[in-house]
Design an enzyme around this catalytic site. Structure first.
Site, PDB file in Angstrom:
ATOM      1  N   TYR A 164      -7.084 -14.159   8.070  1.00 29.33           N
ATOM      2  CA  TYR A 164      -5.875 -14.256   7.238  1.00 29.33           C
ATOM      3  C   TYR A 164      -5.473 -15.696   6.957  1.00 29.33           C
ATOM      4  CZ  TYR A 164      -5.098  -9.321   8.272  1.00 29.33           C
ATOM      5  OH  TYR A 164      -5.236  -7.964   8.364  1.00 29.33           O
ATOM      6  N   ALA A 212      -5.173   1.545   5.850  1.00 31.01           N
ATOM      7  CA  ALA A 212      -4.144   2.173   5.006  1.00 31.01           C
ATOM      8  C   ALA A 212      -3.949   3.671   5.265  1.00 31.01           C
ATOM      9  CB  ALA A 212      -4.391   1.918   3.515  1.00 31.01           C
ATOM     10  N   ALA A 213      -4.512   4.195   6.379  1.00 32.79           N
ATOM     11  CA  ALA A 213      -4.263   5.612   6.709  1.00 32.79           C
ATOM     12  C   ALA A 213      -2.757   5.826   6.859  1.00 32.79           C
ATOM     13  CB  ALA A 213      -4.989   5.995   7.999  1.00 32.79           C
ATOM     14  N   GLY A 214      -2.148   4.999   7.691  1.00 33.29           N
ATOM     15  CA  GLY A 214      -0.706   5.140   7.927  1.00 33.29           C
ATOM     16  C   GLY A 214       0.111   4.833   6.685  1.00 33.29           C
ATOM     17  N   ASP A 215      -0.332   3.852   5.900  1.00 32.56           N
ATOM     18  CA  ASP A 215       0.425   3.471   4.695  1.00 32.56           C
ATOM     19  C   ASP A 215       0.419   4.601   3.667  1.00 32.56           C
ATOM     20  OD1 ASP A 215       0.474   1.005   5.978  1.00 32.56           O
ATOM     21  OD2 ASP A 215      -1.214   0.209   4.815  1.00 32.56           O
ATOM     22  N   ASN A 248       4.645  -0.745  12.691  1.00 28.25           N
ATOM     23  CA  ASN A 248       3.380  -1.451  12.425  1.00 28.25           C
ATOM     24  C   ASN A 248       3.214  -2.697  13.298  1.00 28.25           C
ATOM     25  OD1 ASN A 248       1.113  -0.968  10.953  1.00 28.25           O
ATOM     26  ND2 ASN A 248       2.167  -1.106   8.968  1.00 28.25           N
ATOM     27  N   LYS A 256       2.879   9.279  14.199  1.00 30.02           N
ATOM     28  CA  LYS A 256       1.490   9.481  13.772  1.00 30.02           C
ATOM     29  C   LYS A 256       0.594   9.183  14.966  1.00 30.02           C
ATOM     30  CE  LYS A 256       2.939   6.598  10.739  1.00 30.02           C
ATOM     31  NZ  LYS A 256       2.898   5.390   9.901  1.00 30.02           N
ATOM     32  N   ASN A 295       0.845  -1.205   0.000  1.00 29.93           N
ATOM     33  CA  ASN A 295       0.000   0.000   0.000  1.00 29.93           C
ATOM     34  C   ASN A 295       0.881   1.256   0.000  1.00 29.93           C
ATOM     35  OD1 ASN A 295      -1.951  -1.939   0.431  1.00 29.93           O
ATOM     36  ND2 ASN A 295      -2.300  -1.409   2.578  1.00 29.93           N
ATOM     37  N   TYR A 315      -6.337 -12.592   2.507  1.00 33.56           N
ATOM     38  CA  TYR A 315      -7.208 -12.251   3.633  1.00 33.56           C
ATOM     39  C   TYR A 315      -8.605 -11.933   3.157  1.00 33.56           C
ATOM     40  CZ  TYR A 315      -6.466  -7.169   2.887  1.00 33.56           C
ATOM     41  OH  TYR A 315      -6.411  -5.895   2.382  1.00 33.56           O
TER      42      TYR A 315
HETATM   43  P1  ADP Z   1      -2.041   3.734  11.320  1.00 32.21           P
HETATM   44  O1  ADP Z   1      -2.982   3.611  10.150  1.00 32.21           O
HETATM   45  O2  ADP Z   1      -0.667   3.303  10.991  1.00 32.21           O
HETATM   46  O3  ADP Z   1      -2.593   3.184  12.606  1.00 32.21           O
HETATM   47  P2  ADP Z   1      -2.725   6.378  12.307  1.00 32.21           P
HETATM   48  O4  ADP Z   1      -4.066   5.896  12.734  1.00 32.21           O
HETATM   49  O5  ADP Z   1      -1.912   7.004  13.372  1.00 32.21           O
HETATM   50  O6  ADP Z   1      -1.848   5.292  11.567  1.00 32.21           O
HETATM   51  O7  ADP Z   1      -2.989   7.425  11.142  1.00 32.21           O
HETATM   52  C1  ADP Z   1      -2.040   7.765  10.177  1.00 32.21           C
HETATM   53  C2  ADP Z   1      -2.389   9.117   9.622  1.00 32.21           C
HETATM   54  O8  ADP Z   1      -3.681   9.077   9.011  1.00 32.21           O
HETATM   55  C3  ADP Z   1      -2.478  10.214  10.673  1.00 32.21           C
HETATM   56  O9  ADP Z   1      -1.225  10.802  10.930  1.00 32.21           O
HETATM   57  C4  ADP Z   1      -3.419  11.189  10.001  1.00 32.21           C
HETATM   58  O10 ADP Z   1      -2.728  11.982   9.049  1.00 32.21           O
HETATM   59  C5  ADP Z   1      -4.384  10.279   9.261  1.00 32.21           C
HETATM   60  N1  ADP Z   1      -5.565   9.977  10.093  1.00 32.21           N
HETATM   61  C6  ADP Z   1      -5.849   8.838  10.757  1.00 32.21           C
HETATM   62  N2  ADP Z   1      -7.043   8.928  11.394  1.00 32.21           N
HETATM   63  C7  ADP Z   1      -7.530  10.175  11.124  1.00 32.21           C
HETATM   64  C8  ADP Z   1      -8.730  10.891  11.460  1.00 32.21           C
HETATM   65  N3  ADP Z   1      -9.691  10.353  12.213  1.00 32.21           N
HETATM   66  N4  ADP Z   1      -8.882  12.142  10.957  1.00 32.21           N
HETATM   67  C9  ADP Z   1      -7.939  12.705  10.173  1.00 32.21           C
HETATM   68  N5  ADP Z   1      -6.786  12.092   9.817  1.00 32.21           N
HETATM   69  C10 ADP Z   1      -6.575  10.842  10.281  1.00 32.21           C
END
Ligand code: ADP
Length: 305
Positions: free
Chosen positions: A102, A258-261, A165, A228, A33, A89
């Site tokens: 998975y 995939a927010a973090g990815d 992760n 993050k 991702n 998965y």
């Molecule tokens: P992961 O997906 O690795 O657990 P995070 O949850 O910390 O990572 O989120 C990664 C990034 O995605 C954050 O730094 C932010 O930019 C964005 N993000 C995640 N959740 C939100 C949210 N509820 N609102 C806005 N941005 C978000």
């Protein structure tokens, strides 16, 4: 000269419900991702080659995955293991709640480091990305080989980026997970942890504690830690100082997969392009905010770059 962003890990088949009795097949996995969003973040004129290193089998799903990676504009560097296949998965929906099952214990990707002597990167300007999941799927001997290859690449000037992760279910015990994560962190120049996971598994009281622990582990003099924290500000620690970058409010949070990815992909491309760190982080937050507004790991996003 073309520079390479090489991501290493496992891409899997994703089966997601389309309707009551119909599944859609896709491909995803954290490091893939990241490569995918990095590729989407390129602008015309960026001389950056996005590559993905893993192992696949010799069956039809493995070939389809290889085509998918190539069609996404990512250069596949895939060892082919006879008689093996790729991990899979399944996403299940129960009253709107998603759960994941998975099948990856015997996936070819677990052997990606079996014959890994050297990483296919050159030196200064190239970047290698790995995650804690990359480490978790490898046998101990594979991890050792990967560490040696990373050390060698760094000696040649390659930058190493690492997202811990944390996924305890992929490890035989959590002490081993913590030990290996910190070992890999000691080899990284850029660390991309998510505070919530780190608080759960390392007991960090706040994002500062997460950053301090990783900075203390890093051997690189110019190491950077980017913490993050979901909707909370992204905290960047580098060069003996730190600063916050606010995240972008998402009008609608549909699925945080995939927010973090996506953050990692856009952020790393920004750094390779020479953007100031805060600017790269801001653009990464913008992309992540779009990604969480839609369902799935790989979503169509507009105006990335
Ligand atoms: P992961 O997906 O690795 O657990 P995070 O949850 O910390 O990572 O989120 C990664 C990034 O995605 C954050 O730094 C932010 O930019 C964005 N993000 C995640 N959740 C939100 C949210 N509820 N609102 C806005 N941005 C978000």
């Amino acid at each position: 000269m073309t520079r390479t962003l090489l991501s290493i890990g496992e891409c899997m088949i994703e089966l997601a419900p389309r309707s009551e009795d119909c599944l859609t097949m896709g491909f995803a996995g954290d490091t893939f991702n990241t490569a995918w969003y990095a590729r989407r973040s390129l602008r015309p004129g960026d001389d950056i080659d996005i590559a993905y290193l893993s192992a696949v089998g010799d069956d039809t799903p493995s070939m389809r995955m290889t085509d998918f990676i190539r069609d996404a504009g990512i250069r596949p560097i895939l060892r082919v293991r006879q008689g093996r296949s790729v991990g899979l998965y399944l996403i299940s929906l129960n009253n709107g709640e998603r759960s994941f099952s998975y099948w990856r214990d015997s996936s070819a990707a677990r052997s990606l480091a079996d014959d890994l002597e050297e990483l296919p990167v050159k030196g200064q300007g190239d970047l290698v990305f790995i995650s804690g999941i990359t480490l978790a799927i490898l046998p101990q001997a594979g991890r050792k080989r990967l560490y040696a290859a990373l050390e060698n690449a760094r000696r040649n000037g390659v930058t190493v980026a690492f997202d811990p992760n944390l996924r305890p279910r992929l490890w035989s015990d959590t002490d081993e997970m913590r030990r290996e994560i910190m070992r890999a962190a000691s080899l990284a120049d850029i660390l991309l942890p998510s505070h919530e996971d780190e608080a759960t598994h390392f007991g960090d009281r706040d994002p500062h504690a997460t950053a301090r622990r990783y900075l203390a582990a890093c051997s690189a003099p110019g190491a950077m830690v980017v913490v993050k924290d979901g909707p909370g500000p992204v905290r960047i620690y580098a060069g003996g100082t730190h600063w916050d970058v606010p995240t972008v409010k998402s009008p609608h949070v549909e699925d945080t997969t995939a927010a973090g990815d996506s953050f990692n992909g856009r952020f790393l491309v920004g750094l390779m392009r020479g953007e100031p760190v805060a600017e790269a982080a801001r653009a990464a937050c913008q992309l992540a905010a779009q990604v969480i507004g839609k369902r799935g790991a790989l979503v169509a996003v507009d105006g990335v770059s």
